[in-house]
Design a protein around this motif. Sequence first.
Motif, short mmCIF file in Angstrom:
data_model
loop_
_atom_site.label_atom_id
_atom_site.label_comp_id
_atom_site.label_asym_id
_atom_site.label_seq_id
_atom_site.Cartn_x
_atom_site.Cartn_y
_atom_site.Cartn_z
N ASP A 73 51.16 52.13 66.26
CA ASP A 73 51.33 52.89 65.02
C ASP A 73 50.79 52.14 63.80
OD1 ASP A 73 52.54 54.92 66.49
OD2 ASP A 73 54.59 54.40 65.85
N ALA A 74 50.72 50.82 63.92
CA ALA A 74 50.18 49.98 62.83
C ALA A 74 48.70 49.66 63.04
CB ALA A 74 50.99 48.69 62.74
N GLY A 75 48.10 50.20 64.09
CA GLY A 75 46.68 49.96 64.34
C GLY A 75 46.40 48.70 65.13
N ALA A 76 47.39 48.20 65.85
CA ALA A 76 47.23 46.98 66.64
C ALA A 76 47.61 47.26 68.09
CB ALA A 76 48.12 45.87 66.06
N SER A 77 47.57 46.22 68.91
CA SER A 77 47.97 46.36 70.31
C SER A 77 48.60 45.05 70.77
CB SER A 77 46.77 46.71 71.18
OG SER A 77 45.91 45.60 71.30
N LEU A 78 49.11 45.06 71.98
CA LEU A 78 49.72 43.84 72.52
C LEU A 78 48.72 42.69 72.55
CD1 LEU A 78 51.86 45.21 75.50
CD2 LEU A 78 52.69 44.38 73.29
N LYS A 79 47.43 42.98 72.77
CA LYS A 79 46.44 41.91 72.85
C LYS A 79 46.27 41.18 71.51
CE LYS A 79 42.33 44.77 72.11
NZ LYS A 79 42.27 44.48 70.70
N ASP A 80 46.76 41.78 70.42
CA ASP A 80 46.67 41.16 69.11
C ASP A 80 47.87 40.27 68.78
OD1 ASP A 80 44.25 42.58 68.54
OD2 ASP A 80 45.45 44.36 68.06
N VAL A 81 48.88 40.26 69.65
CA VAL A 81 50.10 39.50 69.40
C VAL A 81 49.82 38.00 69.52
CG1 VAL A 81 52.45 39.02 70.22
CG2 VAL A 81 51.63 41.38 70.08
N ARG A 109 49.24 35.53 76.30
CA ARG A 109 49.96 34.28 76.14
C ARG A 109 50.18 33.87 74.69
NH1 ARG A 109 47.92 30.13 80.47
NH2 ARG A 109 49.71 29.07 79.59
N PRO A 110 50.94 34.68 73.94
CA PRO A 110 51.25 34.31 72.55
C PRO A 110 52.18 33.10 72.51
CG PRO A 110 52.59 36.17 73.23
CD PRO A 110 51.61 35.91 74.35
N ALA A 111 52.23 32.46 71.36
CA ALA A 111 53.25 31.44 71.14
C ALA A 111 54.60 32.13 71.25
CB ALA A 111 53.07 30.82 69.75
N ASN A 112 55.60 31.42 71.76
CA ASN A 112 56.90 32.04 71.98
C ASN A 112 58.02 31.05 71.72
OD1 ASN A 112 59.18 32.30 74.37
ND2 ASN A 112 58.74 34.21 73.30
N SER A 113 59.12 31.58 71.19
CA SER A 113 60.37 30.84 71.10
C SER A 113 61.44 31.69 71.76
CB SER A 113 60.77 30.59 69.64
OG SER A 113 59.80 29.83 68.98
N THR A 114 62.30 31.07 72.54
CA THR A 114 63.42 31.77 73.17
C THR A 114 64.69 31.04 72.78
OG1 THR A 114 62.03 32.45 75.03
CG2 THR A 114 64.41 32.55 75.35
N LEU A 115 65.62 31.79 72.18
CA LEU A 115 66.82 31.20 71.63
C LEU A 115 68.06 31.95 72.07
CD1 LEU A 115 65.38 31.25 68.05
CD2 LEU A 115 65.62 29.19 69.40
N GLU A 116 69.17 31.25 72.17
CA GLU A 116 70.45 31.91 72.43
C GLU A 116 71.14 32.13 71.09
OE1 GLU A 116 73.89 31.42 75.67
OE2 GLU A 116 73.78 29.72 74.27
N VAL A 117 71.71 33.33 70.93
CA VAL A 117 72.48 33.68 69.74
C VAL A 117 73.89 34.07 70.18
CG1 VAL A 117 70.45 34.41 68.43
CG2 VAL A 117 71.71 36.09 69.79
N SER A 118 74.81 34.10 69.25
CA SER A 118 76.20 34.38 69.63
C SER A 118 76.46 35.84 69.93
CB SER A 118 77.16 33.88 68.55
OG SER A 118 76.94 34.56 67.33
#
Length: 140
Positions: A73-81, A109-118
Amino acid sequence: MNEHSAKPVAARLNVSSGSPHEPIVGFSRAVRVGNVVAVAGTTAGSSGKPVAIGDPAAQTRAILETIEKALADAGASLKDVIRTRIYLVDIAHWEAVGRVHGEFFSDIRPANSTLEVSCFVNPDWLVEIEADAVIPSPGG
């Protein structure tokens, strides 16, 4: 240009999910400014109603499908992530969630962070994901 010169401002596009919470809280599903798209934290469900209760992998799949639509909807795709952020209420779910993330992004393979939240607003949500994308300029 010197520091007092006017600089052109890129047009802003706010992409709505149709959630009744957007105008109340003051957010958009995604925002595009120039060739940059930021997708807000996305959970599995619509209008606050969770899907795939108890299944973090299925929630992740639903979330990434929602993010994919917001990007389109914003004119992008997953390949742009270029970056994703994954929030989990139980870090033990990281592998199941990561496998689904890999199905969508194995070649990107975008940069990624995975975090635990409460917790999340709805206790049935197990995962929330944000994404940032940069749309390549024409010709390069």
